[in-house]
Design an enzyme around this catalytic site. Structure first.
Site: not given
Ligand SMILES: Cc1ncc(COP(=O)(O)O)c(C=O)c1O
Length: 404
Positions: A59, A112
């Site tokens: 970790r 996202y």
């Molecule tokens: C632009 C973007 N950022 C962050 C994430 C989050 O990633 P994770 O699904 O690996 O947690 C995503 C997931 O689709 C994403 O498209």
């Protein structure tokens, strides 16, 4: 670690993060161990006290994870990187490290979906307030800055609208306000865009996407520019525990070796598909940063060296037509996620961006009819044929759509 600074990006993809390993292993061995044996009680104590360098507990640090971190830091032009359990764990590491109750974050409204939700639920619960703005509009960014704004979080291109924000200008605005800039570079990857070159302080990725590239890992990474930020973030990650697993780190490191090749193919196929979709009579509009019709086409040319593998578009007959399309494709697969070798299609409003709620989606320009395509590395004509046969079905079923 060898100096790769003079090497081309393609070569860096193959060699970055690679050191001399036991038995002459050419690739980093998978240290699938939770803990590391100390040579003596004194050795253990001095490792914990930071008087000696070495591994203690996975970790905290693990050689397989560290090799992947070094590789990504090198590709992004950062000081060091931190491998996280997912892209969301990476975002959380940034927010939890830099923000306290009473602080403000300025965040792109097209991000996202769960990034929005993380800020509006968990971070809010701990007293952090977020101002969502259209970061493609520099006036909005400027107006949103407050004395307590500690972080400007930008996703460019934004998921899923593919709007582009000017990282260089945003960094100037943020720095004048003593705020840090963090960029989610997931959609571009370091092969196409290096936010640190434009003044960003922190870069994050969902490794789940282009960096790993094979849809078989969930992971994330944060890249930082200096030792103080690295130490702060490492403490957070160690305490919150959202580290990547050594086997996943190994897979990501393996994926990195073909990143440059894959991104070239994603880009060349995506522009062909975007051009074809834009001319198709059933399509209302296409958003792809490489199309001259994209509102931020010129900014894209300044900021990235390829336009990526993501396309969003809307059909003239809206959501119902989009559903027929998604149910009719045979080669493209109906699934969320992106950046893998296989082409995926999905509906953001009911899937990846559902958790944001309709109001936040509308503020970010995420309409109900929007369809998102992650273009894989299949033969482009096979993909075009697949989309065209599915669009033909949309046309055949038009009377049924009109009666809905
Ligand atoms: C632009 C973007 N950022 C962050 C994430 C989050 O990633 P994770 O699904 O690996 O947690 C995503 C997931 O689709 C994403 O498209």
């Amino acid at each position: 670690m060898k100096d790769h600074s003079k090497l081309d990006f393609q070569t860096k993809c193959v060699h970055s993060g690679i050191d001399e390993y036991e038995f002459g292993s050419v690739v980093p061995p998978i240290y699938q161990t939770s803990t590391f044996k100390f040579k003596s009680a004194q050795h253990g104590a001095s490792l914990f006290a930071g008087e000696e360098k070495g591994y203690i507990y996975t970790r905290m640090l693990n050689p397989t994870i560290e090799a992947m971190e070094n590789a990504i830091a090198e590709l992004e032009g950062g000081y060091k990187a931190l491998g996280c359990a997912s892209g969301m764990a990476a975002s959380h590491t940034i927010f939890a490290s830099l923000l306290s109750a009473g602080d403000n974050v300025v965040c792109s409204s097209a991000v996202y979906g769960p990034t929005t939700t993380l800020l509006t639920t968990i971070m809010k619960k701990f007293g952090v307030e977020t101002t969502f703005v259209n970061t493609s509009d520099l006036n909005e960014v400027n107006d949103a800055m407050k004395p307590n704004t500690k972080v400007v979080f930008v996703e460019s291109p934004g998921n899923p609208t593919l709007c582009i924000s000017d990282i260089e200008e945003i960094s100037k605005i943020a720095h004048a306000n003593n705020s840090l800039v963090a960029v989610d570079n997931t959609f571009m990857s370091p092969a196409l865009q290096n936010p640190i070159l434009f003044g960003a302080d922190i870069v994050m990725h969902s490794l789940t996407k282009f960096l790993n590239g094979h849809a078989d890992v969930v992971g994330g990474v944060v890249v930082v520019k200096d030792e103080a930020t690295y130490t702060l973030f490492r403490k957070t990650l160690n305490q919150t525990g959202g580290v990547i697993d050594p086997f996943n780190a190994f897979l990501v490191h393996r994926g990195l070796k073909t990143l440059s090749l894959r991104m070239d193919k994603h880009c060349s196929s995506a522009i062909e598909i975007a051009n074809r979709l834009e001319k198709h009579p059933a399509v209302k509009y296409v958003s792809y940063p490489g199309l001259k019709s994209h509102p931020h086409y010129q900014l894209g040319l300044k900021q990235h060296i390829g336009h990526g593998g993501m396309i969003t578009f809307e059909l003239k007959e809206g959501l119902e037509a989009g559903k027929i399309l998604m149910n009719s494709v045979k080669l493209c697969q109906l699934a969320v996620s992106l950046g893998g070798v296989e082409t995926l299609i999905q509906h953001p409003a009911s899937m990846t961006h559902f958790s944001m709620g309709k109001d936040a989606r509308e503020a970010g320009g995420i309409t109900d009819g929007l369809v998102r395509l992650s273009v894989g590395i299949e033969n482009v004509n096979d993909l075009i044929n697949d989309l065209e046969q599915a669009l033909k079905k949309v046309n055949e079923l038009k009377p049924a759509i009109e009666s809905v």
